[in-house]
Design a protein around this motif. Structure first.
Motif, PDB file in Angstrom:
ATOM      1  N   THR A  66      -3.283  16.286   0.962  1.00  0.00           N
ATOM      2  CA  THR A  66      -2.275  15.567   0.190  1.00  0.00           C
ATOM      3  C   THR A  66      -1.399  14.785   1.151  1.00  0.00           C
ATOM      4  O   THR A  66      -1.438  15.013   2.371  1.00  0.00           O
ATOM      5  CB  THR A  66      -1.381  16.541  -0.607  1.00  0.00           C
ATOM      6  N   ARG A  67      -0.602  13.888   0.612  1.00  0.00           N
ATOM      7  CA  ARG A  67       0.311  13.123   1.460  1.00  0.00           C
ATOM      8  C   ARG A  67       1.236  14.058   2.228  1.00  0.00           C
ATOM      9  O   ARG A  67       1.459  13.898   3.432  1.00  0.00           O
ATOM     10  CB  ARG A  67       1.132  12.151   0.611  1.00  0.00           C
ATOM     11  N   ARG A  71       1.523  14.671   6.346  1.00  0.00           N
ATOM     12  CA  ARG A  71       2.787  14.527   7.072  1.00  0.00           C
ATOM     13  C   ARG A  71       3.096  15.793   7.876  1.00  0.00           C
ATOM     14  O   ARG A  71       3.510  15.725   9.043  1.00  0.00           O
ATOM     15  CB  ARG A  71       3.933  14.253   6.092  1.00  0.00           C
ATOM     16  N   PRO A 112      -2.554   8.799   0.368  1.00  0.00           N
ATOM     17  CA  PRO A 112      -1.786   8.539   1.589  1.00  0.00           C
ATOM     18  C   PRO A 112      -2.041   7.124   2.097  1.00  0.00           C
ATOM     19  O   PRO A 112      -3.179   6.662   2.130  1.00  0.00           O
ATOM     20  CB  PRO A 112      -2.339   9.575   2.584  1.00  0.00           C
ATOM     21  N   ASP A 116       3.156   5.438   5.238  1.00  0.00           N
ATOM     22  CA  ASP A 116       3.921   5.289   3.987  1.00  0.00           C
ATOM     23  C   ASP A 116       4.285   3.839   3.673  1.00  0.00           C
ATOM     24  O   ASP A 116       5.257   3.583   2.956  1.00  0.00           O
ATOM     25  CB  ASP A 116       5.193   6.152   4.023  1.00  0.00           C
TER      26      ASP A 116
END
Length: 250
Positions: A66-67, A71, A112, A116
């Protein structure tokens, strides 16, 4: 997310910022572990790579990534990088494999992007038809993203003509080429076709697409140095450094 500030360039070196690599460990077919990632990052530092957007493979609707997880793992690797004193800055991203599920995932803001931003590193089947990739570019652009076509030299139905690549850019795409395509690693025919894109200024980013520290490692100086002598230096600096750095500074 940074591992260190940008380093100074040696007299005979060129600056490089990477928008396509698989240095993030344990998430795809790239780096297997922390040790490999750190070895790759040390290679990057020696090659004067100042910043890297980490781009693990991402499949909409079929990925455990996932995003937020990307991160988190990016910051974890950046912390290791700082501890080792490696002067390379790290940023989150992904390489999206385009499927019929992609559009809905984009609408849900699940995919993603490159640090960003609205740039989306996008990969396709190597056998994709020109019309199919054009339609995908239009759909992605209509949702407010800029598709960055990953390693365009691999799509034989597109790379067969510089006009086809130009048409992708006219429809809203940006173009990424692997350094290895220009080094001759994939044969002189691939290098020649890719250099024709440079001659017409149809490339926006060069990337390493590095996967390990032995066979698909970070290696840029020799090839980029040759390109600096063969093509307009200002343009080569744009596609090897400034365009990518603008995403890292976003």
């Amino acid at each position: 997310m940074t591992a260190a500030g940008f380093q100074k360039t040696g007299k005979n070196e060129v600056r490089f910022a990477d928008v396509h690599c698989h240095i993030l460990y344990g998430v795809d077919d790239g780096s297997r572990n922390k040790e490999t990632s750190l070895s790759m990052l040390k290679q990057a530092a020696r090659e004067n790579v100042e910043g890297i957007i980490l781009t693990p493979h991402f499949f909409a609707g079929r990925s455990s990534l996932t995003r937020d997880l990307i991160r988190e793992k990016t910051e974890e690797l950046a912390s290791l990088c700082r501890e080792e004193g490696i002067p390379v800055s790290l940023f989150p991203g992904a390489e999206l494999y385009y499927t019929e599920e992609t559009d809905e995932a984009l609408k849900r803001n699940e995919v993603p992007t490159l640090n960003d931003t609205n740039r989306l590193l996008t990969e396709f089947s190597t056998e994709i038809l020109e019309a199919e990739i054009l339609n995908a570019v239009k759909r992605i652009a209509s949702l407010g993203y800029v598709p960055v076509i990953a390693h365009v030299e691999r799509y034989r139905n597109v790379i067969s003509s510089e006009d086809k690549v130009e048409n992708l850019r006219l429809q809203g795409a940006e173009i990424q080429v692997n350094v290895s395509a220009l080094s001759g690693a994939h044969g002189l025919a691939v290098r020649s076709r890719t250099e024709r894109l440079l001659k017409r200024r149809l490339v926006d980013y060069l990337g390493t697409d590095a996967h390990d520290d032995r066979y698909r490692k970070v290696e840029v100086q020799k090839t980029v140095g040759r390109l600096m002598k063969k093509f307009d230096r200002e343009y080569i600096e744009e596609i090897t450094y400034w365009n990518a750095k603008s995403l890292m500074d976003a």
